[in-house]
Design a protein around this motif. Structure first.
Motif, mmCIF file in Angstrom:
data_model
loop_
_atom_site.group_PDB
_atom_site.id
_atom_site.type_symbol
_atom_site.label_atom_id
_atom_site.label_comp_id
_atom_site.label_asym_id
_atom_site.label_seq_id
_atom_site.Cartn_x
_atom_site.Cartn_y
_atom_site.Cartn_z
ATOM 1 N N THR A 43 0.809 -1.231 0.000
ATOM 2 C CA THR A 43 0.000 0.000 0.000
ATOM 3 C C THR A 43 0.840 1.278 0.000
ATOM 4 O O THR A 43 0.341 2.329 -0.390
ATOM 5 C CB THR A 43 -0.961 0.029 1.206
ATOM 6 O OG1 THR A 43 -0.208 -0.157 2.405
ATOM 7 C CG2 THR A 43 -2.018 -1.049 1.101
ATOM 8 N N THR A 44 2.096 1.190 0.431
ATOM 9 C CA THR A 44 2.911 2.413 0.524
ATOM 10 C C THR A 44 4.150 2.390 -0.362
ATOM 11 O O THR A 44 4.735 3.445 -0.614
ATOM 12 C CB THR A 44 3.395 2.640 1.976
ATOM 13 O OG1 THR A 44 4.299 1.586 2.338
ATOM 14 C CG2 THR A 44 2.238 2.700 2.948
ATOM 15 N N GLY A 45 4.553 1.221 -0.810
ATOM 16 C CA GLY A 45 5.797 1.114 -1.578
ATOM 17 C C GLY A 45 7.039 1.100 -0.701
ATOM 18 O O GLY A 45 8.158 1.057 -1.196
ATOM 19 N N VAL A 46 6.833 1.145 0.620
ATOM 20 C CA VAL A 46 7.967 1.158 1.558
ATOM 21 C C VAL A 46 8.190 -0.262 2.085
ATOM 22 O O VAL A 46 7.260 -0.894 2.586
ATOM 23 C CB VAL A 46 7.712 2.134 2.732
ATOM 24 C CG1 VAL A 46 8.861 2.083 3.741
ATOM 25 C CG2 VAL A 46 7.539 3.554 2.215
ATOM 26 N N ARG A 47 9.409 -0.734 1.964
ATOM 27 C CA ARG A 47 9.725 -2.103 2.399
ATOM 28 C C ARG A 47 10.014 -2.129 3.897
ATOM 29 O O ARG A 47 10.660 -1.225 4.436
ATOM 30 C CB ARG A 47 10.953 -2.606 1.630
ATOM 31 C CG ARG A 47 11.237 -4.085 1.785
ATOM 32 C CD ARG A 47 12.243 -4.540 0.744
ATOM 33 N NE ARG A 47 13.544 -3.904 0.926
ATOM 34 C CZ ARG A 47 14.502 -4.397 1.716
ATOM 35 N NH1 ARG A 47 14.305 -5.511 2.406
ATOM 36 N NH2 ARG A 47 15.657 -3.781 1.832
ATOM 37 N N ILE A 48 9.529 -3.169 4.575
ATOM 38 C CA ILE A 48 9.820 -3.347 6.001
ATOM 39 C C ILE A 48 10.873 -4.441 6.159
ATOM 40 O O ILE A 48 10.711 -5.547 5.643
ATOM 41 C CB ILE A 48 8.552 -3.738 6.791
ATOM 42 C CG1 ILE A 48 7.540 -2.591 6.794
ATOM 43 C CG2 ILE A 48 8.911 -4.109 8.233
ATOM 44 C CD1 ILE A 48 6.263 -2.884 7.583
ATOM 45 N N ASN A 49 11.955 -4.099 6.854
ATOM 46 C CA ASN A 49 12.891 -5.133 7.326
ATOM 47 C C ASN A 49 12.354 -5.593 8.676
ATOM 48 O O ASN A 49 12.481 -4.882 9.664
ATOM 49 C CB ASN A 49 14.301 -4.555 7.500
ATOM 50 C CG ASN A 49 14.976 -4.310 6.158
ATOM 51 O OD1 ASN A 49 14.697 -5.006 5.195
ATOM 52 N ND2 ASN A 49 15.837 -3.325 6.102
ATOM 53 N N MET A 50 11.749 -6.750 8.697
ATOM 54 C CA MET A 50 11.018 -7.208 9.886
ATOM 55 C C MET A 50 11.825 -8.259 10.649
ATOM 56 O O MET A 50 12.245 -9.257 10.085
ATOM 57 C CB MET A 50 9.676 -7.811 9.442
ATOM 58 C CG MET A 50 8.750 -8.223 10.557
ATOM 59 S SD MET A 50 7.862 -6.821 11.264
ATOM 60 C CE MET A 50 6.494 -6.616 10.115
#
Length: 336
Positions: A43-50
């Protein structure tokens, strides 16, 4: 020319969004963490390093990384370690414009921490039980804390170890506030005789109940419906004489490398749509956003007798250490 410039600018913005990342420690269940990561990126194009870590482990990592933080946001897990992180200056003061939309308990969590953490969900402490096993053993459903001391439950109760579990520490803090400290420890000594096993994780006891390995657990009651959905015979109840609740929390890390991205994720996580992902992934805590749609399996807080839980006092690291040390010395050292 202007159209070309605009198109180039938009492409540049799109590339910038896709290049952005936010580093998140996630202390809720893996399925929920993974869905958050996927939905947020889509939805945002921002990747999460989880990174998936229990709340105690997460706090230890933040302490170790204090001088060179590698984490931007810490999402979920019992609120006590988040309050300790705030107390130790590991998290950043941030007053979200979304605060007025949140339940009073979530706003109170933020205020007590100096706005260094915020409540994102809550779940009551209670008992899990296996109705089939109780019927087989001719045991009644426990309805009060005192019921758990009855000799017929000997060996048939599981609870986590408070040294490793936020659930079990919430139990100690609840009993101390409900009964007074000395009476609470007398109670815990008596309960010890009936405990078959102290598990490492807070969800371990209710999983054991669901699988018929023990009759009763002391658990957060929102952990019951997910087990039941898998076909296991498990029910939950909250004690009629009063109980406490966890406030799962979220914090921005002081010195976050991606501060703007961290604030955007934080704001997204407080929206109703983001908070409804919990129940969609079989996690039935009460969301902190008062406008979130509630799954019917979420505990009805209006029907539960809550104590006036002092999150600031019992979330302080010195108090937590003291009570756990007393439990180890006065209770866990006893024979069963």
């Amino acid at each position: 020319m202007k159209k070309l410039f605009t198109a180039a600018a938009l492409l540049g913005l799109s590339a910038a969004a896709s290049a952005q990342t936010v580093n998140v420690i996630c202390s809720v269940q893996a399925e929920w963490c993974n869905v958050i990561s996927t939905v947020y990126a889509r939805t945002t194009g921002v990747r999460i390093n989880m990174a998936l870590k229990g709340s105690g482990e997460a706090l230890a990592q933040l302490i170790a990384e204090k001088d060179n933080p590698k984490t931007d946001v810490w999402f979920g897990g019992t609120g006590d370690p988040h309050l300790q992180a705030a107390e130790q200056g590991l998290t950043l003061e941030y007053k979200s414009p979304t605060l007025p939309q949140l339940h009073a308990w979530a706003q109170q969590q933020a205020k007590q921490s100096g706005y260094k953490t915020v409540g994102i969900y809550s779940g009551p402490l209670g008992f899990g039980y296996n109705p089939e096993l109780l019927a087989k053993k001719k045991l009644p459903v426990p309805k009060t804390w005192a019921d758990l001391l009855k000799p017929e439950y000997k060996g048939d109760i599981q609870v986590a170890n408070p040294a490793s579990s936020g659930t079990a520490y919430t139990m100690i803090a609840t009993l101390v506030q409900l009964m007074g400290e000395d009476k609470a420890f007398d109670y815990l000594k008596a309960l010890h005789k009936n405990v078959g096993q102290y598990t490492r994780s807070g969800t371990g006891p209710i999983k054991a109940v669901a699988r018929g390995e023990t009759a009763v657990s002391i658990s957060f009651v929102h952990d019951g419906p997910g087990e039941k959905m898998q076909g296991f015979p498990v029910e939950t109840i909250t004690p009629a004489d009063g109980t406490g609740a966890e406030i799962g929390s979220m914090s921005i890390i002081k010195g976050a490398r991606n501060l703007d991205a961290a604030k955007k994720f934080y704001e997204w996580a407080l929206t109703p749509a983001a908070q409804e992902l919990g129940a969609a992934n079989k996690q039935f805590q009460l969301p902190s956003n008062a406008t979130a749609k509630l799954d019917p399996r979420i505990p009805d807080f209006k029907k539960i007798k809550f104590i006036n839980y002092d999150y600031a006092k019992y979330g302080a690291s010195a108090e937590r250490r003291r009570l756990i040390a007393r439990w180890e010395k006065d209770v866990n050292s006893l024979p069963r």
